[in-house]
Scaffold this active site. Structure first.
Site, short mmCIF file in Angstrom:
data_model
loop_
_atom_site.label_atom_id
_atom_site.label_comp_id
_atom_site.label_asym_id
_atom_site.label_seq_id
_atom_site.Cartn_x
_atom_site.Cartn_y
_atom_site.Cartn_z
N ASP A 94 3.11 6.39 -21.23
CA ASP A 94 2.85 5.96 -22.60
C ASP A 94 3.20 7.11 -23.53
O ASP A 94 3.45 8.23 -23.10
CB ASP A 94 1.41 5.49 -22.77
CG ASP A 94 0.37 6.53 -22.41
OD1 ASP A 94 0.74 7.71 -22.27
OD2 ASP A 94 -0.81 6.17 -22.28
N PHE A 98 -2.03 6.86 -28.57
CA PHE A 98 -3.46 6.55 -28.57
C PHE A 98 -4.28 7.82 -28.43
O PHE A 98 -5.31 7.98 -29.09
CB PHE A 98 -3.78 5.57 -27.43
CG PHE A 98 -5.25 5.28 -27.32
CD1 PHE A 98 -5.87 4.43 -28.22
CD2 PHE A 98 -6.01 5.87 -26.32
CE1 PHE A 98 -7.24 4.17 -28.12
CE2 PHE A 98 -7.38 5.60 -26.21
CZ PHE A 98 -7.99 4.75 -27.12
N ASP A 148 3.72 5.25 -31.68
CA ASP A 148 3.22 4.30 -32.68
C ASP A 148 1.94 4.83 -33.30
O ASP A 148 1.34 5.79 -32.82
CB ASP A 148 2.96 2.93 -32.04
CG ASP A 148 1.86 2.99 -30.98
OD1 ASP A 148 1.76 4.02 -30.30
OD2 ASP A 148 1.11 2.01 -30.87
N GLY A 217 -3.11 -1.73 -29.56
CA GLY A 217 -4.20 -1.91 -30.49
C GLY A 217 -5.31 -2.82 -30.00
O GLY A 217 -6.13 -3.28 -30.80
N ASP A 267 -2.45 -2.04 -17.48
CA ASP A 267 -2.87 -0.73 -16.97
C ASP A 267 -4.22 -0.38 -17.56
O ASP A 267 -4.57 -0.85 -18.65
CB ASP A 267 -1.87 0.35 -17.34
CG ASP A 267 -2.12 0.89 -18.75
OD1 ASP A 267 -2.76 1.94 -18.88
OD2 ASP A 267 -1.71 0.23 -19.73
N CYS A 305 -12.78 -8.52 0.40
CA CYS A 305 -11.80 -7.48 0.10
C CYS A 305 -11.24 -6.89 1.38
O CYS A 305 -11.94 -6.72 2.38
CB CYS A 305 -12.45 -6.38 -0.74
SG CYS A 305 -11.32 -5.07 -1.24
N CYS A 307 -9.69 -3.84 1.52
CA CYS A 307 -9.42 -2.41 1.36
C CYS A 307 -10.09 -1.58 2.45
O CYS A 307 -10.99 -2.05 3.16
CB CYS A 307 -9.86 -1.92 -0.02
SG CYS A 307 -11.64 -1.63 -0.19
N CYS A 310 -13.99 -1.38 2.15
CA CYS A 310 -14.76 -2.57 2.52
C CYS A 310 -14.68 -2.87 4.01
O CYS A 310 -15.61 -3.44 4.59
CB CYS A 310 -14.29 -3.77 1.71
SG CYS A 310 -14.71 -3.64 -0.05
N HIS A 336 -11.56 1.07 -3.59
CA HIS A 336 -11.95 -0.34 -3.69
C HIS A 336 -11.60 -0.93 -5.05
O HIS A 336 -11.02 -2.02 -5.14
CB HIS A 336 -13.44 -0.52 -3.44
CG HIS A 336 -13.90 -1.90 -3.83
ND1 HIS A 336 -13.61 -3.02 -3.06
CD2 HIS A 336 -14.53 -2.36 -4.94
CE1 HIS A 336 -14.08 -4.10 -3.67
NE2 HIS A 336 -14.64 -3.72 -4.81
#
Length: 374
Positions: A94, A98, A148, A217, A267, A305, A307, A310, A336
């Site tokens: 990015d 921000f 921006d 935004g 994201d 799950c 993963c 888990c 997780h």
């Protein structure tokens, strides 16, 4: 020619959710997708190999933070962001816009750019659309963002209109400054909670012909219904044949809402940030594993799950690790949470291909503890 290519293979018949893939210089990824955030070229506590095993496609880093540490010149010397962090896949940066507006003290916005103080040591920095593009080119991610102005919420329509105009002027300056052909540059659609400004910003950005378009935004403190509206205002004016990216969104309801409207990319730092405090997203809602009721709960964190956390550890063990502030606890909880979001987006892709996204999203959110319709 853009350095990325997007192919939309199917649009769900009951919503605007779309399935496809994106080809980048560092590999092909399926859409829609959730992108883990590695602000400083690392997703906290996890290795790049683990990210791939969790199903990550694109990994995001932050221009502002990498500019400060270690410096974009260091990343460039390493051969670019993917090589620097040894991630076998595409990356995105990015613009740092921000962070400039949220972290920096005593900022001064002018037409030329923004003067602000580093949040690390207070030294003065000046960012312009041109300097940001130069920094992003040195970092070398596959996808880079325009610089921006991220206007606050709430603000007056007059303030937002002026902010949108500045964002558009800065977008053009950044596009004109770009020199690398192996990076895709996205424009950022601003406009707050004003439908006409969102439409205006989107259409003007399209005239500049960016490689993709972001919705900015949102998720900056506005109520949930306002965020839903802002995405709706923007996405319907973005081109079908370019990637659509909703920035900074990492809660399951916002992701599924965005997918239903035709957003491709998401994201957020949320899954790892809350994991470090013991907050976990599960198929049946969010829990805090530090609560005493999990002290002798020897069931898996989430039976649905797949993963590593888990499949191998119990709630009682996670509770123990987090109460003792053991680093393994943060790692397992982060594994997780990231896998939870990636897995749900994977299931969303399958549902889209079968024209069942609406049913999938409603069922998922009902189990999670929300009755939001799609």
């Amino acid at each position: 020619m853009s350095s990325i290519e997007i192919k939309i293979l199917h649009v769900d018949k009951k919503t605007n959710a779309r399935y496809g893939y994106m080809i980048t210089p560092h590999g092909t990824v399926e859409l829609p997708m959730f992108m883990p955030v590695g602000t400083l070229a690392t997703v906290k506590t996890l290795s790049p190999k683990e990210l791939k095993e969790l199903g990550a496609g694109v990994v995001l880093s932050n221009t502002y933070h990498l500019f400060l540490r270690p410096g974009s010149d260091i990343v460039k010397q390493a051969g670019g962001l993917s090589k620097f962090m040894n991630y076998d896949g595409p990356t995105l940066t990015d613009s740092g816009g921000f962070q400039v507006f949220s972290l920096a003290d005593n900022r001064n916005i002018s037409e030329k750019g923004v003067t602000f103080k580093s949040h690390l040591d207070g030294h003065k920095i000046f960012f312009t659309p041109e300097s940001v593009i130069k920094t992003e080119e040195e970092i070398g991610a596959d996808i880079i963002m325009s610089f921006d102005e991220c206007a606050p919420y709430p603000c007056t329509k007059e303030y937002m209109a002026n902010s949108v105009e500045r964002t558009l002027r800065w977008a053009k300056r950044g596009r004109d400054a770009k020199t690398r052909n192996d990076q895709a540059l996205f424009g950022i659609c601003q406009g707050g909670d004003f439908a006409d400004l969102r439409e205006y910003c989107a259409k003007k950005l399209i005239e500049l012909d960016f490689d993709g378009y972001s919705i900015g935004g949102t998720s900056i403190g506005e109520p949930k219904d306002v965020e839903y509206r802002m995405v709706s205002y923007a996405v319907k004016h973005l081109p079908f044949d370019k990637p659509r990216y909703l920035m900074g969104v990492g809660s399951l309801d916002f992701i599924l809402d965005g997918i239903s409207k035709g957003v491709d990319m998401f994201d957020c730092v949320l899954p790892t940030r809350i994991a470090r405090h013991g907050a976990l997203m599960t198929s049946h809602g969010r829990i805090n594993i530090r609560n005493k009721k999990y002290e002798n709960d020897f069931s898996p964190l989430d039976e649905e799950c797949d993963c590593y956390c888990c499949k191998n550890f119990t709630k009682a063990y996670l509770h123990h690790l987090m109460k003792c502030e053991e680093s393994l606890g943060s790692r397992l909880c982060s594994i997780h949470n990231i896998r939870f979001l990636i897995r749900n987006v994977e299931m969303a892709r399958e549902a889209i291909k079968n024209d069942q996204f609406k049913e999938f999203a409603e069922m998922t959110m009902n189990k999670f503890g929300s009755t939001r319709g799609f």
